[in-house]
Design a protein around this motif. Structure first.
Motif, PDB file in Angstrom:
ATOM      1  N   ARG A   7       0.876  -1.162   0.000  1.00 55.44           N
ATOM      2  CA  ARG A   7       0.000   0.000   0.000  1.00 55.44           C
ATOM      3  C   ARG A   7       0.917   1.216   0.000  1.00 55.44           C
ATOM      4  NH1 ARG A   7      -2.958  -2.680   5.099  1.00 55.44           N
ATOM      5  NH2 ARG A   7      -4.172  -4.294   4.023  1.00 55.44           N
ATOM      6  N   GLY A   8       1.100   1.800  -1.158  1.00 49.73           N
ATOM      7  CA  GLY A   8       2.077   2.877  -1.272  1.00 49.73           C
ATOM      8  C   GLY A   8       3.467   2.335  -1.046  1.00 49.73           C
ATOM      9  N   PHE A   9       4.215   2.952  -0.130  1.00 46.45           N
ATOM     10  CA  PHE A   9       5.570   2.509   0.168  1.00 46.45           C
ATOM     11  C   PHE A   9       5.610   1.484   1.293  1.00 46.45           C
ATOM     12  CE2 PHE A   9       6.700   6.961  -1.369  1.00 46.45           C
ATOM     13  CZ  PHE A   9       7.014   6.516  -2.648  1.00 46.45           C
ATOM     14  N   LEU A  10       4.464   1.061   1.809  1.00 42.25           N
ATOM     15  CA  LEU A  10       4.402   0.088   2.893  1.00 42.25           C
ATOM     16  C   LEU A  10       4.047  -1.284   2.329  1.00 42.25           C
ATOM     17  CD1 LEU A  10       4.439  -0.491   5.952  1.00 42.25           C
ATOM     18  CD2 LEU A  10       1.995   0.049   5.974  1.00 42.25           C
ATOM     19  N   PHE A  11       4.906  -2.265   2.575  1.00 45.92           N
ATOM     20  CA  PHE A  11       4.688  -3.621   2.080  1.00 45.92           C
ATOM     21  C   PHE A  11       4.128  -4.503   3.194  1.00 45.92           C
ATOM     22  CE2 PHE A  11       6.952  -1.881  -1.292  1.00 45.92           C
ATOM     23  CZ  PHE A  11       6.982  -2.753  -2.375  1.00 45.92           C
ATOM     24  N   GLU A  34      11.527  -1.583  -2.696  1.00 48.28           N
ATOM     25  CA  GLU A  34      11.246  -3.014  -2.619  1.00 48.28           C
ATOM     26  C   GLU A  34      12.317  -3.760  -1.823  1.00 48.28           C
ATOM     27  OE1 GLU A  34       8.708  -4.767  -6.058  1.00 48.28           O
ATOM     28  OE2 GLU A  34      10.473  -3.846  -6.975  1.00 48.28           O
ATOM     29  N   ARG A  35      13.574  -3.347  -1.977  1.00 50.94           N
ATOM     30  CA  ARG A  35      14.657  -4.028  -1.266  1.00 50.94           C
ATOM     31  C   ARG A  35      14.571  -3.829   0.246  1.00 50.94           C
ATOM     32  NH1 ARG A  35      17.730  -3.480  -6.157  1.00 50.94           N
ATOM     33  NH2 ARG A  35      18.225  -1.283  -5.811  1.00 50.94           N
ATOM     34  N   LEU A  36      13.901  -2.769   0.678  1.00 55.11           N
ATOM     35  CA  LEU A  36      13.684  -2.597   2.114  1.00 55.11           C
ATOM     36  C   LEU A  36      12.942  -3.790   2.710  1.00 55.11           C
ATOM     37  CD1 LEU A  36      12.536   1.152   2.251  1.00 55.11           C
ATOM     38  CD2 LEU A  36      14.792   0.239   2.850  1.00 55.11           C
ATOM     39  N   TYR A  37      12.188  -4.490   1.873  1.00 52.50           N
ATOM     40  CA  TYR A  37      11.386  -5.630   2.331  1.00 52.50           C
ATOM     41  C   TYR A  37      11.887  -6.954   1.749  1.00 52.50           C
ATOM     42  CZ  TYR A  37       8.339  -1.870   3.814  1.00 52.50           C
ATOM     43  OH  TYR A  37       7.842  -0.725   4.419  1.00 52.50           O
ATOM     44  N   GLY A  38      13.066  -6.922   1.121  1.00 53.18           N
ATOM     45  CA  GLY A  38      13.650  -8.151   0.603  1.00 53.18           C
ATOM     46  C   GLY A  38      13.248  -8.503  -0.807  1.00 53.18           C
ATOM     47  N   PHE A  39      12.597  -7.598  -1.520  1.00 56.21           N
ATOM     48  CA  PHE A  39      12.216  -7.848  -2.907  1.00 56.21           C
ATOM     49  C   PHE A  39      13.171  -7.115  -3.850  1.00 56.21           C
ATOM     50  CE2 PHE A  39       8.256  -8.218  -0.432  1.00 56.21           C
ATOM     51  CZ  PHE A  39       7.943  -9.536  -0.718  1.00 56.21           C
ATOM     52  N   ALA A  40      13.115  -7.470  -5.142  1.00 51.07           N
ATOM     53  CA  ALA A  40      13.947  -6.845  -6.178  1.00 51.07           C
ATOM     54  C   ALA A  40      15.434  -6.981  -5.860  1.00 51.07           C
ATOM     55  CB  ALA A  40      13.571  -5.371  -6.354  1.00 51.07           C
ATOM     56  N   VAL A  41      15.800  -8.067  -5.199  1.00 47.95           N
ATOM     57  CA  VAL A  41      17.208  -8.316  -4.863  1.00 47.95           C
ATOM     58  C   VAL A  41      17.802  -9.247  -5.920  1.00 47.95           C
ATOM     59  CG1 VAL A  41      18.809  -9.226  -3.145  1.00 47.95           C
ATOM     60  CG2 VAL A  41      16.727  -8.026  -2.410  1.00 47.95           C
ATOM     61  N   PRO A  42      18.843  -8.833  -6.614  1.00 43.70           N
ATOM     62  CA  PRO A  42      19.447  -9.703  -7.628  1.00 43.70           C
ATOM     63  C   PRO A  42      19.885 -11.041  -7.039  1.00 43.70           C
ATOM     64  CG  PRO A  42      20.295  -7.462  -7.826  1.00 43.70           C
ATOM     65  CD  PRO A  42      19.503  -7.507  -6.545  1.00 43.70           C
ATOM     66  N   GLY A  43      19.644 -12.097  -7.813  1.00 41.71           N
ATOM     67  CA  GLY A  43      20.073 -13.422  -7.393  1.00 41.71           C
ATOM     68  C   GLY A  43      19.033 -14.221  -6.634  1.00 41.71           C
ATOM     69  N   ILE A  44      17.877 -13.612  -6.347  1.00 40.54           N
ATOM     70  CA  ILE A  44      16.821 -14.318  -5.621  1.00 40.54           C
ATOM     71  C   ILE A  44      15.735 -14.739  -6.611  1.00 40.54           C
ATOM     72  CG2 ILE A  44      15.059 -14.160  -3.819  1.00 40.54           C
ATOM     73  CD1 ILE A  44      17.918 -14.139  -2.765  1.00 40.54           C
ATOM     74  N   ASP A  45      15.362 -16.012  -6.572  1.00 41.33           N
ATOM     75  CA  ASP A  45      14.285 -16.524  -7.414  1.00 41.33           C
ATOM     76  C   ASP A  45      12.976 -16.419  -6.642  1.00 41.33           C
ATOM     77  OD1 ASP A  45      12.521 -17.858  -9.031  1.00 41.33           O
ATOM     78  OD2 ASP A  45      13.754 -19.664  -9.276  1.00 41.33           O
ATOM     79  N   GLU A  57      10.889  -5.705  16.503  1.00 43.51           N
ATOM     80  CA  GLU A  57      10.385  -6.315  15.284  1.00 43.51           C
ATOM     81  C   GLU A  57       9.303  -7.351  15.588  1.00 43.51           C
ATOM     82  OE1 GLU A  57      11.143  -5.197  12.437  1.00 43.51           O
ATOM     83  OE2 GLU A  57      12.935  -4.010  12.857  1.00 43.51           O
ATOM     84  N   LYS A  58       8.470  -7.608  14.572  1.00 40.42           N
ATOM     85  CA  LYS A  58       7.381  -8.574  14.723  1.00 40.42           C
ATOM     86  C   LYS A  58       7.782  -9.929  14.182  1.00 40.42           C
ATOM     87  CE  LYS A  58       3.146  -7.633  14.005  1.00 40.42           C
ATOM     88  NZ  LYS A  58       1.860  -7.235  13.383  1.00 40.42           N
ATOM     89  N   ALA A  59       7.448 -10.973  14.953  1.00 36.39           N
ATOM     90  CA  ALA A  59       7.752 -12.340  14.556  1.00 36.39           C
ATOM     91  C   ALA A  59       6.821 -12.807  13.445  1.00 36.39           C
ATOM     92  CB  ALA A  59       7.607 -13.263  15.768  1.00 36.39           C
ATOM     93  N   PRO A  60       7.242 -13.792  12.657  1.00 34.95           N
ATOM     94  CA  PRO A  60       6.338 -14.375  11.668  1.00 34.95           C
ATOM     95  C   PRO A  60       5.200 -15.108  12.350  1.00 34.95           C
ATOM     96  CG  PRO A  60       8.404 -15.612  11.786  1.00 34.95           C
ATOM     97  CD  PRO A  60       8.585 -14.397  12.627  1.00 34.95           C
ATOM     98  N   GLU A  61       3.988 -14.807  11.916  1.00 34.08           N
ATOM     99  CA  GLU A  61       2.802 -15.495  12.425  1.00 34.08           C
ATOM    100  C   GLU A  61       1.911 -15.814  11.233  1.00 34.08           C
ATOM    101  OE1 GLU A  61       1.333 -12.798  15.407  1.00 34.08           O
ATOM    102  OE2 GLU A  61       2.697 -13.563  16.937  1.00 34.08           O
ATOM    103  N   ARG A  62       0.746 -15.149  11.154  1.00 36.52           N
ATOM    104  CA  ARG A  62      -0.121 -15.366   9.986  1.00 36.52           C
ATOM    105  C   ARG A  62       0.547 -14.804   8.742  1.00 36.52           C
ATOM    106  NH1 ARG A  62      -4.279 -12.626   7.385  1.00 36.52           N
ATOM    107  NH2 ARG A  62      -4.117 -10.864   8.815  1.00 36.52           N
ATOM    108  N   ARG A  63       1.181 -13.664   8.899  1.00 36.78           N
ATOM    109  CA  ARG A  63       1.982 -13.085   7.821  1.00 36.78           C
ATOM    110  C   ARG A  63       3.461 -13.362   8.101  1.00 36.78           C
ATOM    111  NH1 ARG A  63      -1.171 -10.536   4.520  1.00 36.78           N
ATOM    112  NH2 ARG A  63      -3.037  -9.451   5.186  1.00 36.78           N
ATOM    113  N   THR A  64       4.291 -12.925   7.188  1.00 32.80           N
ATOM    114  CA  THR A  64       5.725 -13.082   7.422  1.00 32.80           C
ATOM    115  C   THR A  64       6.148 -12.198   8.587  1.00 32.80           C
ATOM    116  OG1 THR A  64       6.401 -11.242   6.000  1.00 32.80           O
ATOM    117  CG2 THR A  64       6.042 -13.383   4.927  1.00 32.80           C
ATOM    118  N   GLY A  65       7.349 -12.430   9.069  1.00 34.48           N
ATOM    119  CA  GLY A  65       7.922 -11.489  10.020  1.00 34.48           C
ATOM    120  C   GLY A  65       8.239 -10.177   9.327  1.00 34.48           C
ATOM    121  N   THR A  66       8.543  -9.166  10.101  1.00 37.54           N
ATOM    122  CA  THR A  66       8.962  -7.899   9.510  1.00 37.54           C
ATOM    123  C   THR A  66      10.323  -8.080   8.848  1.00 37.54           C
ATOM    124  OG1 THR A  66       9.886  -7.267  11.646  1.00 37.54           O
ATOM    125  CG2 THR A  66       7.678  -6.446  11.114  1.00 37.54           C
ATOM    126  N   ALA A  67      10.634  -7.173   7.933  1.00 33.61           N
ATOM    127  CA  ALA A  67      11.928  -7.246   7.259  1.00 33.61           C
ATOM    128  C   ALA A  67      13.070  -7.176   8.270  1.00 33.61           C
ATOM    129  CB  ALA A  67      12.040  -6.122   6.237  1.00 33.61           C
TER     130      ALA A  67
END
Length: 402
Positions: free
Chosen positions: A11-15, A375-386, A78-88
């Motif tokens: 949602r905007g800049f918040l993933f 996106e990289r703030l949340y682990g996306f758009a990182v080269p080398g990740i499938d 930081e928030k642990a993974p539960e129903r959603r993933t953990g925080t970045a």
């Protein structure tokens, strides 16, 4: 096991979710960028990083571990993974801890409210029990929406507002398809006690409380050094930042540094200072009106000459440890932002700012870079990740036992 394919939803800049493998790769890349990585030093300095999981605090942690060989404690919330993933930040901390372990660094990571006295007690006890009862460095890098005063129980809330006048500015947003738009936004000025509340959260009160707490227990080593991370920024964003409520908090932080510097000099021959860092894409900065547009234009002007947070914090550690001379301005601040505020750079950015529209923004700003950085703030758009492959999301918090 909780493996699944994670795609970016925002949602905007918040993933909404974060990608563990992407966050791990980001941390590994930062470690490599902080090179040269030193062997485990004899009698390695003990450091406490408050706000160690994101932005400049994460950079301070990784640069300290890789370049200086620190041992010590990182504190974050930081928030642990539960129903959603953990925080970045949860996944970045796990990755940082693993790298520290692989390189023989004794680094403990605590998850909780850094503003609380309970966390201060926990840290003090760890320093006494695990690190020989001495602390050499404290880096303070906290950006938070609210703080509860341990003495009064009053909760304060920080706000991003101008002072005295309505703030009108251009800002950068992305539509549902990821296309950039330049919009005009208006922010009403601070009202009632907005300034005082923001200063109570983001000023120097908690930093000073940390120092008091550790000093009272005799944990500050001779020559102890503490640095709080700050920002000044461009005149283009000055009304909402340096002359706004957050700027009032940063001014208080710098006043606190001068007070602490005098006290620490007398107490342990130590020092306190602020480090003025330069613009970057962080989870905090993207929330400030106009900052996204400014940083995108700055990148458009400078390209790869922009200095990333990990390089800035590597330079800060070099100065703090005496590898290179401490370079202070007239107000006693370390300045890592001179490349950003160089007059020619600011003139070029201002020219682009004045002509920026939705139609021209692709030519004036490095939009592709900016979008990928968010996106990289949340682990996306990182080269080398499938990102088509499932990934384990139930990553545990690092074990703090010796």
């Amino acid at each position: 096991m909780s493996e699944r394919v994670i795609t970016p939803r925002n949602r905007g800049f918040l993933f909404i979710d974060s990608h563990p493998a992407g966050c791990e790769r980001v941390v590994n890349d930062m470690w490599q960028a902080a090179a040269p990585s030193v062997p485990v030093p004899d009698n390695a300095p003990v450091a406490l990083i408050i706000g160690s999981s994101a932005g400049y605090g994460l950079a301070a942690t990784i640069a300290g571990l890789a370049r200086v060989g620190i041992r010590g404690i990182g504190v974050s919330f930081e928030k642990a993974p539960e129903r959603r993933t953990g925080t970045a930040g949860w996944y970045r901390t796990a990755a940082t801890a693993e790298l520290a372990r692989q390189h023989g660094r004794d680094m403990v990571f605590l998850n909780g409210d850094a503003f609380s006295d309970a966390m201060k007690d926990q840290v003090a006890e760890l320093i006494e029990r695990r690190f020989g009862g001495r602390l050499d460095y404290l880096i303070y890098s906290v950006a938070a929406p609210r703080r509860t005063d341990p003495d009064t129980g009053v909760t304060y809330a920080s706000v991003l507002k101008p002072i005295d006048e309505v703030y009108r500015t251009k800002t950068l947003v992305f539509d549902g398809e990821g296309k950039p738009e330049v919009k005009n936004v208006e922010t009403q000025p601070a009202a009632s006690d907005d300034i005082e509340q923001t200063v109570a959260v983001m000023g120097g009160a908690d930093w000073e409380r940390w120092i008091d707490h550790l000093a009272d227990r005799g944990l500050l080593a001779d020559g102890f050094t503490t640095a709080a991370l700050s920002y000044i920024g461009s005149t283009l964003t000055g009304a909402i930042y340096r002359q706004g409520t957050i700027g009032a908090a940063k001014s208080h932080l710098e006043e606190t540094a001068r007070t602490l510097d005098e006290r620490l000099g007398k107490l342990v021959g130590g020092r306190a200072l602020t480090s003025v860092n330069a613009a970057a894409v962080t989870q905090s900065s993207t929330a400030i009106p106009g900052i996204a547009l400014y940083v995108g234009l700055l990148r458009g002007v400078l390209g790869d000459a922009m200095v990333p947070p990990i390089a800035q914090l590597a330079e800060l550690w070099d100065q703090l440890t005496g590898t290179c001379p401490l370079d202070l301005d007239a107000e006693g601040r370390v300045r890592l932002d001179t490349w950003e505020l160089e007059p020619g750079v600011q003139t070029a950015v201002a020219e682009r700012w004045n002509t920026a529209t939705t139609e021209t923004i692709d030519k004036l700003a490095d939009i592709r870079w900016f979008h990928a950085e968010v996106e990289r703030l949340y682990g996306f758009a990182v080269p080398g990740i499938d990102y088509t492959q499932p990934v384990e999301t139930d990553v545990p918090w690092p074990d703090s036992t010796p």
